[in-house]
Design a protein around this motif. Sequence first.
Motif, PDB file in Angstrom:
ATOM      1  N   ASP A  63     -15.751   6.990 -13.731  1.00  0.00           N
ATOM      2  CA  ASP A  63     -14.569   6.873 -14.592  1.00  0.00           C
ATOM      3  C   ASP A  63     -13.559   7.996 -14.378  1.00  0.00           C
ATOM      4  O   ASP A  63     -12.538   8.059 -15.072  1.00  0.00           O
ATOM      5  CB  ASP A  63     -14.965   6.774 -16.069  1.00  0.00           C
ATOM      6  N   HIS A  64     -13.826   8.850 -13.396  1.00  0.00           N
ATOM      7  CA  HIS A  64     -12.876   9.904 -13.033  1.00  0.00           C
ATOM      8  C   HIS A  64     -12.476   9.873 -11.560  1.00  0.00           C
ATOM      9  O   HIS A  64     -11.522  10.563 -11.185  1.00  0.00           O
ATOM     10  CB  HIS A  64     -13.447  11.282 -13.377  1.00  0.00           C
ATOM     11  N   CYS A  65     -13.184   9.076 -10.753  1.00  0.00           N
ATOM     12  CA  CYS A  65     -12.878   9.147  -9.323  1.00  0.00           C
ATOM     13  C   CYS A  65     -12.927   7.826  -8.567  1.00  0.00           C
ATOM     14  O   CYS A  65     -12.503   7.769  -7.406  1.00  0.00           O
ATOM     15  CB  CYS A  65     -13.815  10.141  -8.636  1.00  0.00           C
ATOM     16  N   ILE A  66     -13.420   6.745  -9.163  1.00  0.00           N
ATOM     17  CA  ILE A  66     -13.748   5.573  -8.359  1.00  0.00           C
ATOM     18  C   ILE A  66     -12.527   4.890  -7.735  1.00  0.00           C
ATOM     19  O   ILE A  66     -12.646   4.249  -6.683  1.00  0.00           O
ATOM     20  CB  ILE A  66     -14.579   4.563  -9.180  1.00  0.00           C
ATOM     21  N   ASP A  67     -11.345   5.011  -8.333  1.00  0.00           N
ATOM     22  CA  ASP A  67     -10.176   4.375  -7.724  1.00  0.00           C
ATOM     23  C   ASP A  67      -9.715   5.091  -6.458  1.00  0.00           C
ATOM     24  O   ASP A  67      -8.816   4.600  -5.764  1.00  0.00           O
ATOM     25  CB  ASP A  67      -9.027   4.257  -8.733  1.00  0.00           C
ATOM     26  N   MET A  68     -10.337   6.217  -6.138  1.00  0.00           N
ATOM     27  CA  MET A  68     -10.082   6.841  -4.845  1.00  0.00           C
ATOM     28  C   MET A  68     -10.502   5.916  -3.712  1.00  0.00           C
ATOM     29  O   MET A  68      -9.935   5.969  -2.616  1.00  0.00           O
ATOM     30  CB  MET A  68     -10.838   8.168  -4.750  1.00  0.00           C
ATOM     31  N   CYS A  69     -11.482   5.044  -3.953  1.00  0.00           N
ATOM     32  CA  CYS A  69     -11.897   4.095  -2.916  1.00  0.00           C
ATOM     33  C   CYS A  69     -10.784   3.086  -2.635  1.00  0.00           C
ATOM     34  O   CYS A  69     -10.511   2.754  -1.477  1.00  0.00           O
ATOM     35  CB  CYS A  69     -13.173   3.376  -3.351  1.00  0.00           C
ATOM     36  N   ALA A  70     -10.135   2.613  -3.691  1.00  0.00           N
ATOM     37  CA  ALA A  70      -9.003   1.707  -3.498  1.00  0.00           C
ATOM     38  C   ALA A  70      -7.828   2.439  -2.853  1.00  0.00           C
ATOM     39  O   ALA A  70      -7.111   1.869  -2.013  1.00  0.00           O
ATOM     40  CB  ALA A  70      -8.585   1.108  -4.843  1.00  0.00           C
ATOM     41  N   TYR A  71      -7.646   3.698  -3.228  1.00  0.00           N
ATOM     42  CA  TYR A  71      -6.542   4.470  -2.655  1.00  0.00           C
ATOM     43  C   TYR A  71      -6.800   4.747  -1.171  1.00  0.00           C
ATOM     44  O   TYR A  71      -5.862   4.822  -0.371  1.00  0.00           O
ATOM     45  CB  TYR A  71      -6.352   5.764  -3.436  1.00  0.00           C
ATOM     46  N   PHE A  72      -8.069   4.877  -0.805  1.00  0.00           N
ATOM     47  CA  PHE A  72      -8.412   4.998   0.611  1.00  0.00           C
ATOM     48  C   PHE A  72      -7.905   3.781   1.388  1.00  0.00           C
ATOM     49  O   PHE A  72      -7.317   3.913   2.467  1.00  0.00           O
ATOM     50  CB  PHE A  72      -9.926   5.144   0.779  1.00  0.00           C
ATOM     51  N   HIS A  79       0.150  -0.429   7.246  1.00  0.00           N
ATOM     52  CA  HIS A  79       0.765  -0.792   8.527  1.00  0.00           C
ATOM     53  C   HIS A  79       2.235  -0.387   8.576  1.00  0.00           C
ATOM     54  O   HIS A  79       2.711   0.131   9.586  1.00  0.00           O
ATOM     55  CB  HIS A  79       0.613  -2.288   8.785  1.00  0.00           C
ATOM     56  N   ASP A  80       2.967  -0.611   7.499  1.00  0.00           N
ATOM     57  CA  ASP A  80       4.377  -0.223   7.478  1.00  0.00           C
ATOM     58  C   ASP A  80       4.474   1.293   7.452  1.00  0.00           C
ATOM     59  O   ASP A  80       4.048   1.940   6.501  1.00  0.00           O
ATOM     60  CB  ASP A  80       5.080  -0.807   6.249  1.00  0.00           C
ATOM     61  N   GLY A  81       5.018   1.878   8.503  1.00  0.00           N
ATOM     62  CA  GLY A  81       5.157   3.320   8.574  1.00  0.00           C
ATOM     63  C   GLY A  81       3.960   4.024   9.163  1.00  0.00           C
ATOM     64  O   GLY A  81       3.973   5.248   9.327  1.00  0.00           O
ATOM     65  N   GLY A  82       2.898   3.290   9.467  1.00  0.00           N
ATOM     66  CA  GLY A  82       1.725   3.915  10.057  1.00  0.00           C
ATOM     67  C   GLY A  82       0.813   4.536   9.022  1.00  0.00           C
ATOM     68  O   GLY A  82       1.142   4.628   7.844  1.00  0.00           O
ATOM     69  N   ARG A  83      -0.343   4.965   9.472  1.00  0.00           N
ATOM     70  CA  ARG A  83      -1.320   5.559   8.570  1.00  0.00           C
ATOM     71  C   ARG A  83      -0.785   6.835   7.941  1.00  0.00           C
ATOM     72  O   ARG A  83      -0.096   7.634   8.584  1.00  0.00           O
ATOM     73  CB  ARG A  83      -2.620   5.861   9.318  1.00  0.00           C
ATOM     74  N   CYS A  84      -1.131   7.041   6.673  1.00  0.00           N
ATOM     75  CA  CYS A  84      -0.663   8.218   5.940  1.00  0.00           C
ATOM     76  C   CYS A  84      -1.308   9.498   6.477  1.00  0.00           C
ATOM     77  O   CYS A  84      -2.472   9.499   6.896  1.00  0.00           O
ATOM     78  CB  CYS A  84      -1.000   8.093   4.460  1.00  0.00           C
ATOM     79  N   ALA A  85      -0.551  10.573   6.426  1.00  0.00           N
ATOM     80  CA  ALA A  85      -1.116  11.885   6.743  1.00  0.00           C
ATOM     81  C   ALA A  85      -2.146  12.257   5.678  1.00  0.00           C
ATOM     82  O   ALA A  85      -2.073  11.792   4.536  1.00  0.00           O
ATOM     83  CB  ALA A  85      -0.006  12.930   6.799  1.00  0.00           C
ATOM     84  N   PRO A  86      -3.123  13.097   6.016  1.00  0.00           N
ATOM     85  CA  PRO A  86      -4.145  13.478   5.044  1.00  0.00           C
ATOM     86  C   PRO A  86      -3.542  14.125   3.798  1.00  0.00           C
ATOM     87  O   PRO A  86      -2.707  15.024   3.890  1.00  0.00           O
ATOM     88  CB  PRO A  86      -5.022  14.462   5.823  1.00  0.00           C
ATOM     89  N   LEU A  87      -3.972  13.650   2.636  1.00  0.00           N
ATOM     90  CA  LEU A  87      -3.505  14.139   1.335  1.00  0.00           C
ATOM     91  C   LEU A  87      -4.519  15.141   0.794  1.00  0.00           C
ATOM     92  O   LEU A  87      -5.723  14.842   0.749  1.00  0.00           O
ATOM     93  CB  LEU A  87      -3.366  12.966   0.366  1.00  0.00           C
ATOM     94  N   PRO A  88      -4.085  16.323   0.364  1.00  0.00           N
ATOM     95  CA  PRO A  88      -5.044  17.282  -0.196  1.00  0.00           C
ATOM     96  C   PRO A  88      -5.766  16.711  -1.417  1.00  0.00           C
ATOM     97  O   PRO A  88      -5.131  16.207  -2.349  1.00  0.00           O
ATOM     98  CB  PRO A  88      -4.167  18.479  -0.585  1.00  0.00           C
ATOM     99  N   VAL A 115      -7.604  10.361   5.944  1.00  0.00           N
ATOM    100  CA  VAL A 115      -6.450  10.206   5.044  1.00  0.00           C
ATOM    101  C   VAL A 115      -6.500  11.157   3.846  1.00  0.00           C
ATOM    102  O   VAL A 115      -5.508  11.307   3.133  1.00  0.00           O
ATOM    103  CB  VAL A 115      -6.311   8.752   4.539  1.00  0.00           C
ATOM    104  N   PHE A 116      -7.652  11.797   3.629  1.00  0.00           N
ATOM    105  CA  PHE A 116      -7.784  12.787   2.561  1.00  0.00           C
ATOM    106  C   PHE A 116      -8.231  14.116   3.164  1.00  0.00           C
ATOM    107  O   PHE A 116      -9.190  14.163   3.939  1.00  0.00           O
ATOM    108  CB  PHE A 116      -8.805  12.338   1.510  1.00  0.00           C
TER     109      PHE A 116
END
Length: 250
Positions: A63-72, A79-88, A115-116
Amino acid sequence: MKLTVVGCSGSFPSAESACSSYLVEADGFRLLLDMGNGALGELQRHIGLYDLDAIFLSHLHADHCIDMCAYFVARYYRHDGGRCAPLPVYGPEGTEQRLTTAYADTPSASSMSEVFDFHTVKPASFDIGPFAVRTERVRHPVEAYAIRVEHGGRSLTYSGDTGSCESLDELALGTDLFLCEAAFTHGKEDIPDLHLNGREAGECAQRAGAGKLLLTHIPPWTDPRVNLADARAVYDGPTELAAPGATYEV
């Protein structure tokens, strides 16, 4: 600083709110505190999907972290703009492994780190963008941290999940806004080192001399009105219930 409550339900999402997630902004920098169940969808009501600058995870309960999987998924497969740079991403030891296990089918064992940019949190003082932050270990069944965020002479302290402890009292000392969990009901649940009730949150705010108390992480089965009244009975300052979409200037 600007605080936006993205989600504030405890344990699992309610009909009205996603689980814990709080957006803190200053100088154009956007720091997200936790990303629990349902938070990623709600976050997009407030900012763009790729507008975050950093994420802090207080602990690794779902309940504090699981949506990180969806954000991954959103960051890895864009695809639009290419893969994101790693986010801290700042979290307890083992955060990358926990998220990889939860996702269960990443392309490789190191895909999350593509990506992270993972940073291990310990009790420390450091900077995240324009924010001076301090983290302290708190009492919970898993490794968990509270965080104090300072900018421009103002401060916000977020408890994460915790039972009563001196480290939280010290971290919140003199804070302008105290975002504090109150999952339990005074006189009903009495489980040490797990969660605070409304009275305990109020007592902590009173000891710390906090400027304002904002109660959060109240599960759907807990009556928030009782917790609010219990906190107000022992804390002299202004007290409110966190509500999804609410914003505060700190």
